[in-house]
Design a protein around this motif. Structure first.
Motif, PDB file in Angstrom:
ATOM      1  N   ALA A 300     -18.205 -55.220  40.733  1.00  0.00           N
ATOM      2  CA  ALA A 300     -19.298 -55.412  39.773  1.00  0.00           C
ATOM      3  C   ALA A 300     -19.740 -56.864  39.685  1.00  0.00           C
ATOM      4  CB  ALA A 300     -18.875 -54.915  38.391  1.00  0.00           C
ATOM      5  N   LEU A 301     -19.185 -57.727  40.525  1.00  0.00           N
ATOM      6  CA  LEU A 301     -19.542 -59.142  40.474  1.00  0.00           C
ATOM      7  C   LEU A 301     -20.866 -59.388  41.183  1.00  0.00           C
ATOM      8  CD1 LEU A 301     -16.169 -60.979  41.262  1.00  0.00           C
ATOM      9  CD2 LEU A 301     -17.296 -60.771  39.039  1.00  0.00           C
ATOM     10  N   ASP A 302     -21.713 -60.211  40.561  1.00  0.00           N
ATOM     11  CA  ASP A 302     -22.889 -60.684  41.271  1.00  0.00           C
ATOM     12  C   ASP A 302     -22.518 -61.946  42.052  1.00  0.00           C
ATOM     13  OD1 ASP A 302     -22.583 -62.563  39.301  1.00  0.00           O
ATOM     14  OD2 ASP A 302     -24.466 -62.110  38.259  1.00  0.00           O
ATOM     15  N   TRP A 303     -23.525 -62.583  42.657  1.00  0.00           N
ATOM     16  CA  TRP A 303     -23.229 -63.732  43.501  1.00  0.00           C
ATOM     17  C   TRP A 303     -22.632 -64.872  42.694  1.00  0.00           C
ATOM     18  CZ3 TRP A 303     -24.437 -68.877  44.179  1.00  0.00           C
ATOM     19  CH2 TRP A 303     -24.108 -69.429  45.418  1.00  0.00           C
ATOM     20  N   PHE A 304     -23.151 -65.111  41.490  1.00  0.00           N
ATOM     21  CA  PHE A 304     -22.640 -66.202  40.670  1.00  0.00           C
ATOM     22  C   PHE A 304     -21.219 -65.895  40.189  1.00  0.00           C
ATOM     23  CE2 PHE A 304     -27.253 -66.791  40.317  1.00  0.00           C
ATOM     24  CZ  PHE A 304     -27.344 -68.135  40.623  1.00  0.00           C
ATOM     25  N   GLY A 305     -20.939 -64.626  39.898  1.00  0.00           N
ATOM     26  CA  GLY A 305     -19.583 -64.256  39.523  1.00  0.00           C
ATOM     27  C   GLY A 305     -18.604 -64.490  40.658  1.00  0.00           C
ATOM     28  N   LYS A 306     -18.988 -64.142  41.883  1.00  0.00           N
ATOM     29  CA  LYS A 306     -18.119 -64.391  43.032  1.00  0.00           C
ATOM     30  C   LYS A 306     -17.914 -65.888  43.256  1.00  0.00           C
ATOM     31  CE  LYS A 306     -19.353 -60.138  45.493  1.00  0.00           C
ATOM     32  NZ  LYS A 306     -19.941 -59.550  46.719  1.00  0.00           N
TER      33      LYS A 306
END
Length: 321
Positions: A300-306
């Motif tokens: 469920a992570l977006d790019w910023f979360g990753k």
């Protein structure tokens, strides 16, 4: 006669000067004498060393990007009815044994025969070593029935036993159980941060402060022993040092007791914050919330979360033990 010789010499000198007037003479020396080969060798060695350092740094960054960048978690349903979950690491071709191929469905046997007897397999990092006694597992293409990436699967990095892959079943705070639906992401993050701060404080007390007190007590004991060996246990110097060190050791022991009591209180409080986890087969595991180093919903992570997970792992790698 002498005058004639002098005149001839003067005439010869003037002729030589006239002959050399159009010639430019430069002093000539060998380049080895000026050290140019060694200079070029040292310069080349320096350039090679700089290139090797840059190449090493690029290799570290590249491997770090592969190791620290969060990967998705795949839920794999197998042909035997079981299910596993893990991070896909790499895929390769392999040649299955004849006994494996013989029990496969005809369409799978035909696909392997068409590929020259080769099949594909994927290496999954399944974690949960305390439950499975293995961290990785190969899954061949003819074993997979279905592959999905559920959004509720969580990867939890722990202080012990490596990562846990599964779902959060709930949280117990002071004996009161709370279901995941009752916990917001912000509240869970706040409780986890508080638990980690408590763990850091406990480690500081046990490793640094209590250790420092014990070291000072041992130093005073050795100093007193040295005075006894030098001056005698019945000497005036030893009695004075014993009185001085005794008072200091008594204060240090009081400090030790205070730190031990604070550590016990933190440990008891830490035991009241438990997180309940379950793997994809339903097997549960409970552990202190402070034992969780990092947790995130991998799918469920977006790019910023990753990117946030990636940078936090780098910071941990550079700053922690």
């Amino acid at each position: 006669m002498a005058v004639e010789v002098i005149q001839r010499a003067e005439i010869g000198g003037e002729a030589g000067e006239r002959a050399d007037a159009g010639v430019v003479r430069t002093p000539g020396t060998d380049i080895a004498a000026r050290g140019e080969p060694a200079l070029w060798m040292l310069g080349g060695a320096l350039a090679l060393g700089i290139l090797m350092i840059l190449g090493f740094l690029i290799l570290v960054v590249w491997n770090g990007a592969l190791a620290f960048w969060p990967k998705p978690i795949e839920l794999v349903q197998l042909a035997d009815g079981s299910v596993i979950a893990g991070e896909p690491r790499r895929t390769e071709s392999f040649r299955p044994q004849e006994g494996q191929v013989a029990v496969l469905p005809p369409e799978a046997q035909a696909a392997i025969a068409a590929a020259g007897g080769l099949a594909e397999r994927t290496l999954y990092r399944i974690g949960n070593y305390d439950l499975y006694n293995e961290d990785f597992r190969w899954v061949s293409s003819f074993e997979r029935q279905a592959v999905s990436r559920p959004a509720d699967l969580v990867l939890i990095e722990r202080l012990e036993w490596g990562p846990f892959i599964g779902r959060i079943q709930g949280l117990s705070v002071n004996g009161a159980a709370r279901a995941p639906a009752e916990l917001s992401d912000a509240e869970l993050a706040r409780l986890h941060e508080a638990a980690r701060d408590r763990w850091q404080r406990l480690r500081e007390i046990e490793r640094d402060q209590i250790g420092g007190v014990n070291r000072r007590i041992e130093e005073r004991r050795l100093e007193l022993r040295a005075i006894a060996l030098e001056s005698g246990a019945a000497s005036e110097r030893h009695r004075a040092a014993e009185a001085e060190f005794g008072a200091e050791i008594a204060e240090l022991q009081k400090e030790h007791e205070r730190l031990a009591a604070e550590a016990g209180r933190l440990r008891a409080e830490d035991a009241q914050r438990q997180i309940l986890l379950a793997d994809v087969t339903g097997e549960t595991k409970s552990l202190p919330l402070s034992a969780v180093v990092r947790m995130y919903p991998a799918n469920a992570l977006d790019w910023f979360g990753k990117l946030g997970v990636y940078l936090s792992r780098w910071w941990e790698f550079l700053s922690e033990e």
